[in-house]
Design a protein around this motif. Structure first.
Motif, mmCIF file in Angstrom:
data_model
loop_
_atom_site.group_PDB
_atom_site.id
_atom_site.type_symbol
_atom_site.label_atom_id
_atom_site.label_comp_id
_atom_site.label_asym_id
_atom_site.label_seq_id
_atom_site.Cartn_x
_atom_site.Cartn_y
_atom_site.Cartn_z
ATOM 1 N N ARG A 19 0.788 -1.091 -0.289
ATOM 2 C CA ARG A 19 -0.097 -0.096 0.057
ATOM 3 C C ARG A 19 0.980 1.301 0.143
ATOM 4 O O ARG A 19 0.465 2.259 -0.638
ATOM 5 N N PHE A 20 2.070 1.366 0.788
ATOM 6 C CA PHE A 20 2.768 2.484 0.782
ATOM 7 C C PHE A 20 3.965 2.514 -0.392
ATOM 8 O O PHE A 20 4.636 3.347 -0.301
ATOM 9 N N GLY A 21 4.154 1.361 -1.149
ATOM 10 C CA GLY A 21 4.981 1.396 -2.272
ATOM 11 C C GLY A 21 6.338 1.334 -1.656
ATOM 12 O O GLY A 21 7.409 1.864 -2.240
ATOM 13 N N VAL A 22 6.628 0.368 -0.398
ATOM 14 C CA VAL A 22 7.968 0.234 0.079
ATOM 15 C C VAL A 22 8.308 -1.173 -0.041
ATOM 16 O O VAL A 22 7.215 -2.010 -0.165
ATOM 17 N N THR A 23 9.468 -1.422 0.036
ATOM 18 C CA THR A 23 9.937 -3.060 -0.052
ATOM 19 C C THR A 23 10.417 -3.258 1.318
ATOM 20 O O THR A 23 11.144 -2.572 2.024
ATOM 21 N N ILE A 24 9.955 -4.506 1.664
ATOM 22 C CA ILE A 24 10.498 -4.945 3.218
ATOM 23 C C ILE A 24 11.963 -5.361 3.065
ATOM 24 O O ILE A 24 12.567 -6.145 2.131
ATOM 25 N N ASP A 25 12.619 -4.808 3.987
ATOM 26 C CA ASP A 25 14.089 -4.934 3.809
ATOM 27 C C ASP A 25 14.515 -5.311 5.377
ATOM 28 O O ASP A 25 15.557 -4.984 5.931
ATOM 29 N N GLY A 26 14.091 -6.753 5.761
ATOM 30 C CA GLY A 26 14.794 -7.127 6.920
ATOM 31 C C GLY A 26 13.807 -8.318 7.567
ATOM 32 O O GLY A 26 12.981 -8.646 7.133
ATOM 33 N N GLU A 27 13.992 -8.463 8.884
ATOM 34 C CA GLU A 27 13.402 -9.648 9.406
ATOM 35 C C GLU A 27 12.407 -8.732 10.392
ATOM 36 O O GLU A 27 12.682 -7.971 10.963
ATOM 37 N N PRO A 28 11.035 -9.196 10.511
ATOM 38 C CA PRO A 28 9.995 -8.498 11.374
ATOM 39 C C PRO A 28 10.344 -8.646 12.810
ATOM 40 O O PRO A 28 11.076 -9.793 13.159
ATOM 41 N N VAL A 29 10.139 -7.657 13.560
ATOM 42 C CA VAL A 29 10.415 -7.606 14.887
ATOM 43 C C VAL A 29 9.127 -7.634 15.855
ATOM 44 O O VAL A 29 8.079 -6.621 15.602
ATOM 45 N N ARG A 40 12.171 -3.126 8.972
ATOM 46 C CA ARG A 40 12.650 -2.047 8.183
ATOM 47 C C ARG A 40 12.149 -2.287 6.924
ATOM 48 O O ARG A 40 12.020 -3.423 6.302
ATOM 49 N N THR A 41 11.976 -1.079 6.033
ATOM 50 C CA THR A 41 11.734 -1.189 4.686
ATOM 51 C C THR A 41 12.637 -0.230 3.817
ATOM 52 O O THR A 41 13.454 0.658 4.414
ATOM 53 N N SER A 42 12.510 -0.321 2.688
ATOM 54 C CA SER A 42 13.272 0.678 1.746
ATOM 55 C C SER A 42 12.840 2.077 2.123
ATOM 56 O O SER A 42 12.180 2.320 2.850
ATOM 57 N N GLY A 43 13.897 3.069 1.669
ATOM 58 C CA GLY A 43 13.608 4.185 2.255
ATOM 59 C C GLY A 43 15.067 5.022 2.718
ATOM 60 O O GLY A 43 15.483 6.171 2.279
ATOM 61 N N PRO A 44 15.498 4.565 3.882
ATOM 62 C CA PRO A 44 14.771 3.621 4.803
ATOM 63 C C PRO A 44 13.705 4.329 5.807
ATOM 64 O O PRO A 44 13.653 5.302 6.089
ATOM 65 N N ALA A 45 12.908 3.190 6.216
ATOM 66 C CA ALA A 45 11.890 3.578 6.981
ATOM 67 C C ALA A 45 11.509 2.279 7.802
ATOM 68 O O ALA A 45 11.885 1.177 7.712
ATOM 69 N N TRP A 46 10.676 2.612 8.741
ATOM 70 C CA TRP A 46 10.279 1.531 9.549
ATOM 71 C C TRP A 46 8.729 1.511 9.570
ATOM 72 O O TRP A 46 8.054 2.228 9.692
ATOM 73 N N LEU A 47 8.078 0.338 9.198
ATOM 74 C CA LEU A 47 6.749 0.029 8.846
ATOM 75 C C LEU A 47 6.448 -0.870 10.256
ATOM 76 O O LEU A 47 6.808 -1.835 10.722
ATOM 77 N N ARG A 48 5.198 -0.433 10.649
ATOM 78 C CA ARG A 48 4.480 -1.036 11.840
ATOM 79 C C ARG A 48 2.960 -1.336 11.810
ATOM 80 O O ARG A 48 2.455 -0.360 11.166
ATOM 81 N N VAL A 49 2.663 -2.799 12.228
ATOM 82 C CA VAL A 49 1.287 -2.909 11.883
ATOM 83 C C VAL A 49 0.700 -3.422 13.166
ATOM 84 O O VAL A 49 1.268 -4.059 14.029
ATOM 85 N N THR A 50 -0.588 -3.236 13.235
ATOM 86 C CA THR A 50 -1.253 -3.694 14.523
ATOM 87 C C THR A 50 -2.770 -4.000 13.968
ATOM 88 O O THR A 50 -3.068 -3.553 13.110
ATOM 89 N N ALA A 51 -3.424 -4.739 14.696
ATOM 90 C CA ALA A 51 -5.062 -5.315 14.319
ATOM 91 C C ALA A 51 -5.659 -4.987 15.620
ATOM 92 O O ALA A 51 -5.373 -6.065 16.586
ATOM 93 N N GLN A 52 -7.011 -4.621 15.830
ATOM 94 C CA GLN A 52 -7.811 -4.810 17.128
ATOM 95 C C GLN A 52 -9.253 -4.950 16.409
ATOM 96 O O GLN A 52 -9.395 -4.516 15.263
ATOM 97 N N GLU A 53 -10.148 -5.338 17.286
ATOM 98 C CA GLU A 53 -11.550 -5.479 16.835
ATOM 99 C C GLU A 53 -12.036 -3.959 16.858
ATOM 100 O O GLU A 53 -11.355 -3.012 17.484
ATOM 101 N N PRO A 54 -12.887 -3.514 16.167
ATOM 102 C CA PRO A 54 -13.460 -2.197 15.979
ATOM 103 C C PRO A 54 -13.633 -1.365 17.308
ATOM 104 O O PRO A 54 -13.285 -0.205 17.335
ATOM 105 N N ARG A 55 -14.107 -2.044 18.458
ATOM 106 C CA ARG A 55 -14.315 -1.293 19.546
ATOM 107 C C ARG A 55 -13.185 -0.872 20.190
ATOM 108 O O ARG A 55 -13.131 0.115 20.992
#
Length: 277
Positions: A19-29, A40-55
């Motif tokens: 979605r962000f147009g970046v390439t993953i460049d490392g092992e997830p933490v 870590r992604t190309s750029g370089p940048a740091w990409l973080r995701v989380t997921a929760q129930e809507p409430r």
């Protein structure tokens, strides 16, 4: 967290990178308790995701990284927010909201590896001066309704745990990072990481949390208290220390870091004797 949930989060991380147009460049933490996954992604940048129930996918703890930005935060040594996105998914037949944040990459290692510092560190005077300056700038931020702690909940929990009746009218509140442990500070060049929880807290709360995080390294905890004696020595600072002790004893209560229970409670009892007896 199950292996299946971790695999699902890894897929979300790849989706966010696309979605962000970046390439993953490392092992997830994995984050604490596997609530987040970052890489870590190309750029370089740091990409973080989380997921929760809507409430749960709302409120101060949901968008902290994206909102800790702009002119009020200039001068604070912190990663810069780049982009965010949210979208809907399902996990185990339950609706989920996914949040992805892309931030500037920091190539300095964290001082600690978790919520509690468990090894010796030798941080120079300039590092401590930078931390004081950065938190000083943060304390002057005012245009937010975000809260790390709610006053009435704080009063109730401190009364229940330590038998202390807080006079909320005497407590000064200021904007704090909210989770300032040594795992969220880098060295030798200082960067303050993970702005998920920032908001209003009793003055001195960040220093109090940092001292608790160093409770197994008394020399480091003493340095924290010395560096921030001006604020920790106030009534608000005493309240902040009890709030921080409450935070860390709650970790013990869920089975994490049992070795800190005695020293954290001992430090809290010293505050009670000195300020509230």
């Amino acid at each position: 967290m199950s292996d299946a949930r971790r695999t699902w989060l890894a897929g979300l991380l790849a989706d966010a990178a696309a979605r962000f147009g970046v390439t993953i460049d490392g092992e997830p933490v994995r984050g604490s308790y596997d609530r987040t996954l970052a890489v870590r992604t190309s750029g370089p940048a740091w990409l973080r995701v989380t997921a929760q129930e809507p409430r749960w996918a709302r409120g101060a703890y949901w968008d902290g990284i994206a909102t800790a930005t702009g002119e009020p935060f200039e001068g604070i040594p912190m990663p810069r927010h780049l982009r965010s996105a949210e979208w809907a998914e399902r996990w185990d037949d339950v609706d989920q909201v996914v949040r992805a944040d892309l931030i500037g990459y920091v190539d300095e290692p964290a001082v600690g590896s978790g919520l509690v510092l468990d090894h010796p560190v030798d941080l120079p005077d300039a590092w401590w001066a930078g931390l004081r300056a950065g938190l000083g700038t943060l304390r002057r931020v005012s245009a937010t309704e975000r809260r790390v702690l709610e006053p009435d909940a704080l009063r109730s929990s401190v009364l229940a745990l330590f038998g202390v009746e807080i006079d909320l009218g005497r407590v000064d509140w200021e904007v704090a990072h909210g989770d300032l442990h040594f795992g969220n500070l880098t060295a030798p060049r200082l960067t303050i990481l993970d702005w998920e929880y920032w908001g209003w807290a009793p003055a001195g709360y960040d220093a109090a949390v940092l001292a608790c995080s160093a409770v197994l390294r008394p020399d480091v905890a003493a340095r924290v208290r010395a560096e921030f004696a001006d604020v920790l020595g106030t009534y608000s600072g005493a309240v902040a220390q009890l709030a921080a002790a409450d935070k860390y004893l709650r970790l013990v209560g869920i089975g994490a870091y049992p070795e800190i229970a005695v020293p954290v409670r001992r430090q809290a009892e010293a505050v009670v004797r000195e300020r509230f007896a």
